[in-house]
Scaffold this active site. Structure first.
Site, PDB file in Angstrom:
ATOM      1  N   THR A 182      78.167 100.262 -47.355  1.00 39.59           N
ATOM      2  CA  THR A 182      78.606  99.797 -45.981  1.00 39.59           C
ATOM      3  C   THR A 182      78.761  98.296 -46.101  1.00 39.59           C
ATOM      4  OG1 THR A 182      76.784 101.208 -45.059  1.00 39.59           O
ATOM      5  CG2 THR A 182      77.509  99.392 -43.705  1.00 39.59           C
ATOM      6  N   LYS A 191      72.806 105.224 -53.343  1.00 38.23           N
ATOM      7  CA  LYS A 191      73.058 105.249 -51.882  1.00 38.23           C
ATOM      8  C   LYS A 191      73.790 106.484 -51.881  1.00 38.23           C
ATOM      9  CE  LYS A 191      73.750 102.591 -47.910  1.00 38.23           C
ATOM     10  NZ  LYS A 191      73.847 101.263 -47.138  1.00 38.23           N
ATOM     11  N   GLU A 247      60.600 100.155 -49.571  1.00 35.93           N
ATOM     12  CA  GLU A 247      61.705  99.529 -48.923  1.00 35.93           C
ATOM     13  C   GLU A 247      61.303  99.636 -47.460  1.00 35.93           C
ATOM     14  OE1 GLU A 247      65.051 101.609 -50.193  1.00 35.93           O
ATOM     15  OE2 GLU A 247      64.581 103.496 -49.393  1.00 35.93           O
TER      16      GLU A 247
END
Length: 330
Positions: A26, A172, A205
Site C-alpha cells: 500500500t 504482507k 504489532e
C-alpha cells in the site's frame, strides 16, 4: 507476470480469490510522488520470492510510474474543469487573481499493488503455465488520519492472537483473516486500533501497523521472525536509527514492557508515525502516554529526512533504502 487493468473482473479461478495466494503493498502517493517506493518494490520482490512467485520488479516499477502519471493527468484535468466552472461563477475584479488557477493544491491518495498467484483449477497447486497477475487500485487517503495524528491513537489489546509461522513471518500476504477478526474486536471496543500478540504472548504489532515504544533511553520494536508484517516505515526507521546511531532494540517484548514505556507510536505507509495516547489492557486497566514528546519528534524527523531527502519532484526509485528480511533481524 501479467499486468491487468484494475477494472478487470476477478476470475473465480484466481488464486488470490480462492486461497489468498498473493502479496500486496500500500503506497501513499503525494501529487505524483510515491513515497518510499524503493522499499515497497524491495518488499514486493522479497515477498513474492518467499512464496514462489516470479515478477519483474523493473517492469513493475515502470508500470507504477505510468499508473501514477495517468492518475495525475486525470486529477489535473478535473481540477482544470473545476477551476473553469469557478471562473464562470465568480468574475474577477480588476487586478484580482484566482488562486485555483495558480496554486496547485496537494493531491494525496492510496495506491495498492496486488500480486496474485494467477489463475488455476481446483486444488492448492499452482498452474505454472499461468503467470502471476498484477493489478493496481486507487483509494482515497483516510481523512480521519489527520485528526488522529494530532490527538493520538487509542489502542485496546486484542484477544485474537497471531499464529507463529516463520515461513510467512514479515510477509504482507493476502491471508488477512486474523486481521479481520482483530478489526471486529476493535470496532466492538470503539478503539482506533489494537495491540496484537502472538500465541506465546509476545507483542508483535497493531492490526494495521508496526509498533515502536521508548523505554530506558532505547527505541524498541518487536522482532517479526515468527509473525507480523515487516512494514516499509518500520524498515525506514530501523535504517535511520542505525545510521544515526540512535539506541534501539529489535527483540521479544511482552505487554508489561509496553505498559512501562515512556511513549509509544504506531507506524505504517499512510500514517507514517502516529503517537499512541492510551492502551486498554485485558484487565480493563489503561496506560496513558504523551502525544507530544521529544523522542516521538525525533523519530518523526528521522523519517521525514529520508522521506523527502531527494525532494518531491522525483518520480520513482529515489530512496536508496535497504529492506531487511526477517532473517536479518536481531
Amino acid at each position: 507476470m501479467k499486468i491487468i487493468p484494475s477494472d478487470t473482473p476477478i476470475a473465480s479461478s484466481d488464486r488470490a480469490f480462492n486461497y489468498g495466494d498473493g502479496v500486496f503493498t500500500t503506497i501513499c502517493v503525494v501529487n505524483d510522488h510515491p513515497e518510499l517506493l524503493s522499499l515497497h518494490l524491495s518488499r514486493l520482490s522479497h515477498d513474492c520470492k518467499a512464496i514462489g512467485l516470479s515478477i519483474d520488479i523493473h517492469i513493475l516499477e515502470q508500470a507504477i510510474g505510468s499508473k501514477i502519471q495517468a492518475f495525475q493527468a486525470s486529477a489535473d484535468l478535473k481540477r482544470k474543469e473545476a477551476s473553469q466552472i469557478d471562473d464562470e461563477k465568480k468574475p474577477l475584479l480588476e487586478g484580482e487573481s484566482n488562486p485555483s488557477q495558480f496554486e496547485k493544491s496537494e493531491i494525496k491518495y492510496v495506491l495498492k499493488v496486488h500480486v496474485s498467484g494467477g489463475e488455476a483449477g481446483r486444488g492448492y497447486s499452482r498452474d505454472e503455465a499461468n503467470p502471476p497477475l498484477v493489478r493496481f487500485t486507487q483509494h482515497p487517503y483516510p481523512t480521519h488520519y489527520d485528526s488522529l495524528h494530532a490527538t493520538g491513537v487509542t489502542l485496546m489489546c486484542a484477544q485474537t492472537a497471531l499464529a507463529i509461522q516463520p515461513a510467512l513471518a514479515g510477509i504482507k500476504h493476502m491471508n488477512r483473516l486474523e486481521q479481520v477478526l482483530i478489526k471486529r474486536e476493535i470496532n466492538q471496543a470503539d478503539a482506533d486500533d489494537a495491540l496484537v500478540c502472538d500465541t506465546q504472548g509476545n507483542v508483535i504489532e497493531c492490526s494495521a501497523g508496526n509498533i515502536f515504544f521508548y523505554t530506558d533511553n532505547t527505541w524498541c520494536t518487536p522482532s517479526l521472525t515468527g509473525s507480523g508484517v515487516n512494514g516499509v516505515v518500520r524498515q525506514c526507521l530501523l535504517n535511520a536509527l542505525n545510521e544515526e546511531n540512535v539506541q534501539h532494540k529489535v527483540g521479544k517484548f511482552t505487554l508489561s514492557d509496553v505498559m512501562r514505556a515512556d511513549c509509544v507510536v504506531i507506524t505504517n505507509a499512510l500514517m507514517k508515525v502516529f503517537p499512541i495516547k492510551s492502551i486498554t489492557f485485558a484487565d480493563d486497566s489503561t496506560s496513558l502516554y504523551p502525544v507530544n514528546n521529544d523522542n516521538i519528534d525525533t523519530l518523526q524527523t528521522l523519517l521525514l529526512k529520508r522521506l523527502y531527502k531527494n525532494g518531491l519532484s522525483n518520480k520513482t526509485g529515489v530512496e536508496p533504502l535497504r529492506y531487511q528480511s526477517k532473517r536479518q533481524e536481531s
